[in-house]
Design a protein around this motif. Structure first.
Motif, PDB file in Angstrom:
ATOM      1  N   ASP A  28       1.251 -11.838   0.070  1.00 41.06           N
ATOM      2  CA  ASP A  28       0.447 -11.063  -0.683  1.00 41.06           C
ATOM      3  C   ASP A  28       0.072  -9.874   0.019  1.00 41.06           C
ATOM      4  O   ASP A  28      -0.332  -8.809  -0.639  1.00 41.06           O
ATOM      5  N   TRP A  29      -0.831 -10.025   1.423  1.00 43.02           N
ATOM      6  CA  TRP A  29      -1.331  -9.099   2.064  1.00 43.02           C
ATOM      7  C   TRP A  29      -0.292  -7.804   2.195  1.00 43.02           C
ATOM      8  O   TRP A  29      -0.640  -6.654   2.178  1.00 43.02           O
ATOM      9  N   ILE A  30       0.820  -8.011   2.599  1.00 44.18           N
ATOM     10  CA  ILE A  30       1.915  -7.019   2.724  1.00 44.18           C
ATOM     11  C   ILE A  30       2.097  -6.264   1.604  1.00 44.18           C
ATOM     12  O   ILE A  30       2.110  -5.074   1.486  1.00 44.18           O
ATOM     13  N   LEU A  31       2.133  -6.844   0.356  1.00 44.35           N
ATOM     14  CA  LEU A  31       2.460  -6.498  -1.005  1.00 44.35           C
ATOM     15  C   LEU A  31       1.120  -5.386  -1.387  1.00 44.35           C
ATOM     16  O   LEU A  31       1.173  -4.237  -1.983  1.00 44.35           O
ATOM     17  N   LEU A  32      -0.025  -6.005  -1.072  1.00 44.17           N
ATOM     18  CA  LEU A  32      -1.165  -5.280  -1.408  1.00 44.17           C
ATOM     19  C   LEU A  32      -1.180  -3.896  -0.448  1.00 44.17           C
ATOM     20  O   LEU A  32      -1.452  -2.799  -0.885  1.00 44.17           O
ATOM     21  N   SER A  33      -0.949  -4.027   0.854  1.00 43.76           N
ATOM     22  CA  SER A  33      -0.764  -2.780   1.898  1.00 43.76           C
ATOM     23  C   SER A  33       0.129  -1.870   1.213  1.00 43.76           C
ATOM     24  O   SER A  33      -0.073  -0.631   1.155  1.00 43.76           O
ATOM     25  N   SER A  34       1.298  -2.284   0.872  1.00 44.90           N
ATOM     26  CA  SER A  34       2.546  -1.458   0.332  1.00 44.90           C
ATOM     27  C   SER A  34       2.097  -0.641  -0.912  1.00 44.90           C
ATOM     28  O   SER A  34       2.474   0.435  -1.014  1.00 44.90           O
ATOM     29  N   THR A  35       1.453  -1.433  -1.764  1.00 43.81           N
ATOM     30  CA  THR A  35       0.666  -0.874  -3.153  1.00 43.81           C
ATOM     31  C   THR A  35      -0.199   0.249  -2.865  1.00 43.81           C
ATOM     32  O   THR A  35      -0.088   1.273  -3.266  1.00 43.81           O
ATOM     33  N   SER A  36      -0.927   0.301  -1.614  1.00 41.95           N
ATOM     34  CA  SER A  36      -2.082   1.009  -1.419  1.00 41.95           C
ATOM     35  C   SER A  36      -1.370   2.401  -0.832  1.00 41.95           C
ATOM     36  O   SER A  36      -1.617   3.475  -1.074  1.00 41.95           O
ATOM     37  N   MET A  37      -0.325   2.186  -0.020  1.00 36.78           N
ATOM     38  CA  MET A  37       0.268   3.156   0.779  1.00 36.78           C
ATOM     39  C   MET A  37       0.957   3.973  -0.429  1.00 36.78           C
ATOM     40  O   MET A  37       1.018   5.276  -0.238  1.00 36.78           O
ATOM     41  N   VAL A  38       1.651   3.417  -1.070  1.00 40.44           N
ATOM     42  CA  VAL A  38       2.644   4.085  -2.040  1.00 40.44           C
ATOM     43  C   VAL A  38       1.785   5.004  -3.044  1.00 40.44           C
ATOM     44  O   VAL A  38       1.860   6.115  -3.735  1.00 40.44           O
ATOM     45  N   ALA A  39       0.840   4.353  -3.504  1.00 38.39           N
ATOM     46  CA  ALA A  39      -0.169   5.005  -4.398  1.00 38.39           C
ATOM     47  C   ALA A  39      -0.878   6.130  -3.911  1.00 38.39           C
ATOM     48  O   ALA A  39      -1.097   7.036  -4.519  1.00 38.39           O
ATOM     49  N   PHE A  40      -1.231   6.070  -2.499  1.00 40.00           N
ATOM     50  CA  PHE A  40      -1.958   7.214  -1.836  1.00 40.00           C
ATOM     51  C   PHE A  40      -0.687   8.520  -1.615  1.00 40.00           C
ATOM     52  O   PHE A  40      -1.256   9.567  -1.734  1.00 40.00           O
ATOM     53  N   ALA A  41       0.314   7.850  -1.380  1.00 43.33           N
ATOM     54  CA  ALA A  41       1.563   8.961  -1.071  1.00 43.33           C
ATOM     55  C   ALA A  41       1.881   9.659  -2.347  1.00 43.33           C
ATOM     56  O   ALA A  41       2.283  10.820  -2.422  1.00 43.33           O
ATOM     57  N   GLY A  42       1.874   8.861  -3.533  1.00 43.41           N
ATOM     58  CA  GLY A  42       2.233   9.534  -5.050  1.00 43.41           C
ATOM     59  C   GLY A  42       3.880   9.697  -4.611  1.00 43.41           C
ATOM     60  O   GLY A  42       4.224  10.543  -5.298  1.00 43.41           O
ATOM     61  N   VAL A  43       4.382   8.611  -4.216  1.00 42.19           N
ATOM     62  CA  VAL A  43       6.033   9.171  -4.163  1.00 42.19           C
ATOM     63  C   VAL A  43       6.589   8.253  -5.565  1.00 42.19           C
ATOM     64  O   VAL A  43       6.253   7.239  -5.910  1.00 42.19           O
ATOM     65  N   PRO A  44       7.327   9.102  -6.479  1.00 47.36           N
ATOM     66  CA  PRO A  44       8.120   8.554  -7.576  1.00 47.36           C
ATOM     67  C   PRO A  44       8.659   7.490  -7.256  1.00 47.36           C
ATOM     68  O   PRO A  44       8.821   6.438  -7.951  1.00 47.36           O
TER      69      PRO A  44
END
Length: 455
Positions: free
Chosen positions: A45-61
């Motif tokens: 769960d923590w890994i997925l939350l961290s991944s979500t934050s990183m992708v949302a910040f980077a804005g990668v489609p």
């Protein structure tokens, strides 16, 4: 959920009718049960939350599409709801039912595998007999002709094998097929297999039926008894806490009802035919390793051999305790000294079970006071796992010692000093069914008293 992971180390549980709240026990129970699953799910769960934050910040489609895939893994969190099954169904009963089903299914599977192996051997010999060139027309020849007539090609080896296996299975059942003997050797072999099937097939069916019926009868009997227990507790308005303890202990005893135990002398009827001399030798070899851990019995084995043999023969016995079974309870008159041979027990001092439990392990002595004086139990003993005990009958021990004046005098002086230690412990409020003094103190007392009288 991260906080719940930490709180899991402090969750108590009911064991042998007692609520276990000691941190060392609750932590170990959690580490050996649900902690690996909880930890892996929380980390995921923590890994997925961290991944979500990183992708949302980077804005990668493309990352957004990947997140949709990774979010599916969060569904694994619902595996934690599997833990509710323990409370809905009762883990011990479920485990016992699963064990019963597994054992029954295992026995049936062994019979089926055995029949398949036998059918395989019969099929191999049947194919071998059909390929003998000098036997004339055979079932292999007839099967090949029929196959080529329908399909216009040569059948493969697997087709012949499965055809032979099919034929061998039909010999044990009322089923039939198109393959029949084509010569005298095949006919004789077919008759032999039919005679074998007349003996084996009824035995096969009877064994399966008996296993299923036996398991079903035991399961139904327990379910009926469990319903009666629940109705009794409800109709008599037993408190919820006591009801949980009673049902927990009953389920534990039922789960351990079929547990293995050591064979004792009373279980071997042929030992009754031994002469007394051989019985004494056997009892001495059985009980001497247990008794010679005590200074008094070391003295008896060295200086009073005949008394020691008589104690082993007349005063000693063996006993098994299943997990959750009580050895003695508070307020009961003590009759025996108990020596733990193997296993583990829990001692609770006082009339009611408490959290201050003392672990009793192999080699420990219980109720040693019975050797020297009348004694009433100050607590209760419950087996933690399968235990084997060697017991000394206090009355018989005193009768044997009373027959030797010198030994009686020594034991009387030891008993006086032992009683003084007990009285001192009573004043300090630390007297229980465990040893009242250390091994070294008792050894010094016995050495002093035996040496003074000998001099």
């Amino acid at each position: 959920w991260s906080l719940d992971l930490v709180l899991g180390f402090f969750k108590g549980f009911v064991q042998y009718g007692v609520v276990e709240l000691r941190l060392s026990k609750t932590a170990w129970a959690y580490l050996t049960s649900w902690f690996p699953l909880d930890l892996s799910l929380v980390l995921l769960d923590w890994i997925l939350l961290s991944s979500t934050s990183m992708v949302a910040f980077a804005g990668v489609p493309r990352g957004a599409k990947a997140l949709r895939f990774w979010r599916l893994f969060r569904m694994f969190r619902f595996l934690r709801f599997y833990r509710v099954q323990r409370f809905l169904l009762g883990s011990k009963f479920v485990l016992q039912s699963q064990v019963g089903v597994a054992m029954t299914a295992g026995k049936i599977s062994m019979w089926i595998v055995g029949m398949l192996m036998l059918s395989h051997l019969i099929a191999c010999f049947w194919y071998l007999l059909g390929t003998v060139p000098s036997a004339g027309p055979s079932w292999v020849w007839a099967t090949r002709e029929r196959y080529m007539q329908y399909y216009g090609e040569e059948p493969g080896k697997w087709y012949f094998y499965f055809t032979a296996l099919h034929w061998s299975l039909t010999q044990f059942t009322p089923a039939s097929m198109e393959v029949t003997p084509r010569n005298s050797w095949e006919r004789a072999y077919n008759l032999l297999i039919i005679f074998i099937s007349v003996v084996l097939f009824p035995t096969f069916l009877t064994s399966i039926t008996n296993n299923v019926t036996t398991w079903r009868r035991k399961n139904m009997a327990f379910l009926e008894a469990k319903r009666n227990l629940a109705q009794y507790l409800q109709q008599n308005r037993i408190s919820l806490e006591l009801s949980m303890r009673i049902q927990s202990l009953v389920l534990t005893q039922y789960c351990n009802m079929t547990s293995a135990k050591r064979i004792h002398e009373q279980d071997v009827s042929l030992l009754n035919f031994l002469p007394r001399s051989l019985q004494e030798q056997m009892h001495t070899e059985v009980f001497q390793p247990h008794l010679t851990t005590h200074p008094l019995f070391i003295l008896l084995a060295d200086s009073h051999e005949r008394v020691f043999i008589k104690i082993c023969h007349n005063a000693m016995s063996q006993e098994s305790l299943k997990p959750g079974e009580e050895l003695f309870t508070y307020g009961k008159e003590a009759e025996k000294v108990y020596i733990v041979d193997c296993g583990c027990c829990f001692y609770c001092e006082g009339s009611l079970p408490s959290q201050n439990k003392t672990d009793i392990n192999a080699g420990d002595w219980l109720c040693e006071q019975v050797l020297w004086m009348p004694w009433v139990h100050r607590g209760q003993i419950t087996a933690g796992r399968l235990c084997e005990l060697a017991n000394i009958d206090g009355v018989m021990f005193r009768e044997i010692v009373a027959g030797r004046p010198l030994l009686r005098s020594i034991c009387s002086r030891i008993a006086q000093r032992y009683l003084a230690i007990i009285n001192e412990n009573e004043i300090n409020n630390c007297c229980n069914d465990l040893r009242c003094c250390s091994h070294e103190t008792l050894q010094n007392i016995i050495s002093t008293e035996s040496g003074s009288l000998t001099d």
